[in-house]
Scaffold this active site. Structure first.
Site, PDB file in Angstrom:
ATOM      1  N   LEU A 174       1.164  -0.971   0.307  1.00  0.00           N
ATOM      2  CA  LEU A 174       0.015   0.186  -0.525  1.00  0.00           C
ATOM      3  C   LEU A 174       0.766   1.384   0.290  1.00  0.00           C
ATOM      4  O   LEU A 174       1.896   1.242   0.539  1.00  0.00           O
ATOM      5  CB  LEU A 174      -0.597  -0.436   1.160  1.00  0.00           C
ATOM      6  CG  LEU A 174      -2.154  -1.189   1.592  1.00  0.00           C
ATOM      7  CD1 LEU A 174      -3.036  -1.210   2.448  1.00  0.00           C
ATOM      8  CD2 LEU A 174      -3.017  -1.504   0.597  1.00  0.00           C
ATOM      9  N   HIS A 175       0.460   2.211  -0.849  1.00  0.00           N
ATOM     10  CA  HIS A 175       1.340   3.554  -0.964  1.00  0.00           C
ATOM     11  C   HIS A 175      -0.442   5.201  -0.386  1.00  0.00           C
ATOM     12  O   HIS A 175      -1.419   4.072  -0.437  1.00  0.00           O
ATOM     13  CB  HIS A 175       1.983   3.603  -1.760  1.00  0.00           C
ATOM     14  CG  HIS A 175       1.184   3.069  -3.226  1.00  0.00           C
ATOM     15  ND1 HIS A 175       0.116   4.491  -3.995  1.00  0.00           N
ATOM     16  CD2 HIS A 175       0.450   2.145  -4.364  1.00  0.00           C
ATOM     17  CE1 HIS A 175      -0.460   3.552  -4.558  1.00  0.00           C
ATOM     18  NE2 HIS A 175       0.088   2.887  -5.254  1.00  0.00           N
ATOM     19  N   SER A 200       2.427   0.093  -7.140  1.00  0.00           N
ATOM     20  CA  SER A 200       3.252  -0.695  -5.691  1.00  0.00           C
ATOM     21  C   SER A 200       4.463  -1.296  -6.746  1.00  0.00           C
ATOM     22  O   SER A 200       5.477  -0.913  -6.661  1.00  0.00           O
ATOM     23  CB  SER A 200       2.598  -1.390  -5.974  1.00  0.00           C
ATOM     24  OG  SER A 200       1.284  -1.347  -5.020  1.00  0.00           O
ATOM     25  N   HIS A 247      -3.699   4.424  -2.054  1.00  0.00           N
ATOM     26  CA  HIS A 247      -4.306   3.166  -2.013  1.00  0.00           C
ATOM     27  C   HIS A 247      -5.494   3.611  -0.462  1.00  0.00           C
ATOM     28  O   HIS A 247      -6.460   3.828  -1.039  1.00  0.00           O
ATOM     29  CB  HIS A 247      -4.039   2.120  -0.824  1.00  0.00           C
ATOM     30  CG  HIS A 247      -3.179   1.055  -2.430  1.00  0.00           C
ATOM     31  ND1 HIS A 247      -1.864   1.017  -2.467  1.00  0.00           N
ATOM     32  CD2 HIS A 247      -3.594   0.100  -2.998  1.00  0.00           C
ATOM     33  CE1 HIS A 247      -1.687   0.107  -3.718  1.00  0.00           C
ATOM     34  NE2 HIS A 247      -2.659  -0.191  -4.258  1.00  0.00           N
TER      35      HIS A 247
HETATM   36  P1  AMP Z   1      -3.289  -2.366  -6.545  1.00  0.00           P
HETATM   37  O1  AMP Z   1      -3.209  -2.723  -5.529  1.00  0.00           O
HETATM   38  O2  AMP Z   1      -3.020  -1.516  -7.977  1.00  0.00           O
HETATM   39  O3  AMP Z   1      -4.699  -2.933  -7.461  1.00  0.00           O
HETATM   40  O4  AMP Z   1      -4.559  -0.821  -6.797  1.00  0.00           O
HETATM   41  C1  AMP Z   1      -5.702  -1.015  -5.598  1.00  0.00           C
HETATM   42  C2  AMP Z   1      -6.774  -0.161  -6.014  1.00  0.00           C
HETATM   43  O5  AMP Z   1      -5.396   1.114  -5.256  1.00  0.00           O
HETATM   44  C3  AMP Z   1      -7.211   0.538  -7.325  1.00  0.00           C
HETATM   45  O6  AMP Z   1      -8.776   1.575  -7.691  1.00  0.00           O
HETATM   46  C4  AMP Z   1      -6.207   1.931  -8.001  1.00  0.00           C
HETATM   47  O7  AMP Z   1      -6.619   2.403  -8.877  1.00  0.00           O
HETATM   48  C5  AMP Z   1      -5.905   2.222  -6.777  1.00  0.00           C
HETATM   49  N1  AMP Z   1      -4.498   3.204  -7.084  1.00  0.00           N
HETATM   50  C6  AMP Z   1      -3.417   2.780  -6.866  1.00  0.00           C
HETATM   51  N2  AMP Z   1      -2.455   3.286  -7.413  1.00  0.00           N
HETATM   52  C7  AMP Z   1      -3.255   4.374  -6.927  1.00  0.00           C
HETATM   53  C8  AMP Z   1      -3.043   5.819  -7.780  1.00  0.00           C
HETATM   54  N3  AMP Z   1      -1.798   6.024  -7.499  1.00  0.00           N
HETATM   55  N4  AMP Z   1      -4.008   7.173  -7.058  1.00  0.00           N
HETATM   56  C9  AMP Z   1      -4.759   6.439  -6.845  1.00  0.00           C
HETATM   57  N5  AMP Z   1      -5.172   5.080  -6.900  1.00  0.00           N
HETATM   58  C10 AMP Z   1      -4.572   4.455  -6.745  1.00  0.00           C
END
Ligand code: AMP
Length: 282
Positions: free
Chosen positions: A33-34, A187, A37
């Site tokens: 997570l960043h 990530s 998220h």
């Molecule tokens: P992931 O863990 O990459 O599958 O992302 C999980 C959720 O977090 C998804 O809905 C992504 O679109 C959202 N997300 C990931 N990175 C970002 C970001 N930089 N800004 C906004 N939402 C994000």
């Protein structure tokens, strides 16, 4: 903060939250997570939802076994970040828990948009996404679900999935969060070092070039795509698409005579990166 490891525990946690009068805000993630998220969690909390974060690296949506194996994982830090952000419950299942019969026979196949852009580069990716998201919606029950515009095509596909299947979920799209130099938070950025980190800025540079052209009066979508493509080719080692689309359905456009989404993708070092930008022509 409760940590649910099984599907039954997730159902119970969501039911309990609703029984206590809370609305549930589901935030599906693959962990590591960043701030991007966490902006989704903050939005859920601001909306008055009890935030329920799922952390699951879904093998179904990875075509490449190497990419799946190398995907960053850091559960300890993720749980601490969720706790700090005021998350009510985390769902962190194993692969065997999510798919006890192995890869599922029954999958959710989105429409033709799933074969374009990211879908063209990653065949089957959106079927994997739609299938796991449908399972999570089924387990979480009535809720709001928060998705980032970072994965813009995914957001459009999930909205359509919910409409097509009449799921009891209301989708909330959240703005893309960037690093100070413009790089979209991801990530996968953890795997970028040195020159690769510098090249990664090329995606936002390409989008910015496209936006500047539109703001200066260019109305040909092809001309905007060429300009973005030129920057992407110059700055990144493995440029993929540069595309101008309508923001609702992601249909192709010829003329930029309304608000549009610019979308780009490129391979940089060991990872594939995506980014997008909304532009409203003057
Ligand atoms: P992931 O863990 O990459 O599958 O992302 C999980 C959720 O977090 C998804 O809905 C992504 O679109 C959202 N997300 C990931 N990175 C970002 C970001 N930089 N800004 C906004 N939402 C994000």
């Amino acid at each position: 903060m409760e940590v649910a490891r099984t599907r039954a525990e997730l159902r119970e946690a969501a039911d309990r939250l609703r029984a206590s009068g809370s609305s549930v805000g589901l935030v599906p993630t693959m962990g590591a997570l960043h701030r991007g998220h966490l902006s989704l969690v903050e939005k859920a909390v601001a909306n008055g939802d009890a935030a329920l974060v799922s952390i699951f690296v879904n093998p179904l949506q990875f075509g490449d076994a190497g990419d799946l194996a190398a995907y960053p994982r850091d559960e300890e830090a993720d749980l601490a970040a969720c706790e700090k952000a005021g998350v009510a419950a985390v769902f962190a299942p194993s692969v065997a828990e999510m798919y006890p019969k192995g890869a599922p026979d029954t999958v959710v196949r989105p429409g033709p948009l799933a074969d374009e852009l990211e879908g063209a580069a990653r065949p089957g990716h959106f079927t994997g996404v739609a299938t796991v998201v449908t399972k999570l919606f089924s387990l979480a029950g009535r809720c709001r679900a928060y998705f980032g515009e970072k994965d813009y095509q995914q957001l459009v596909i999930v909205r359509r999935l919910v409409a097509d299947l009449d799921l009891a979920v209301s989708i909330v799209g959240c703005p893309l969060v960037r690093e100070p130099d413009g790089l979209a938070m991801s990530s996968r950025n953890r795997r970028l070092e040195g020159a690769d980190r510098e090249s990664a800025r090329g995606l936002f540079r390409a989008l910015t070039a496209g936006k500047q052209l539109i703001m200066a009066g260019e109305r040909s979508a092809r001309a905007v795509e060429s300009a973005m493509s030129e920057v992407l080719s110059h700055d990144t080692p493995r440029p993929d698409y540069s595309s101008v689309r309508d923001p609702e359905r992601l249909a192709r456009l010829e003329v930029v005579d309304r608000p549009v989404r610019l979308l780009v993708a490129a391979g940089v070092g060991p990872v594939r990166l995506i980014d997008n930008l909304a532009v409203c022509p003057p």
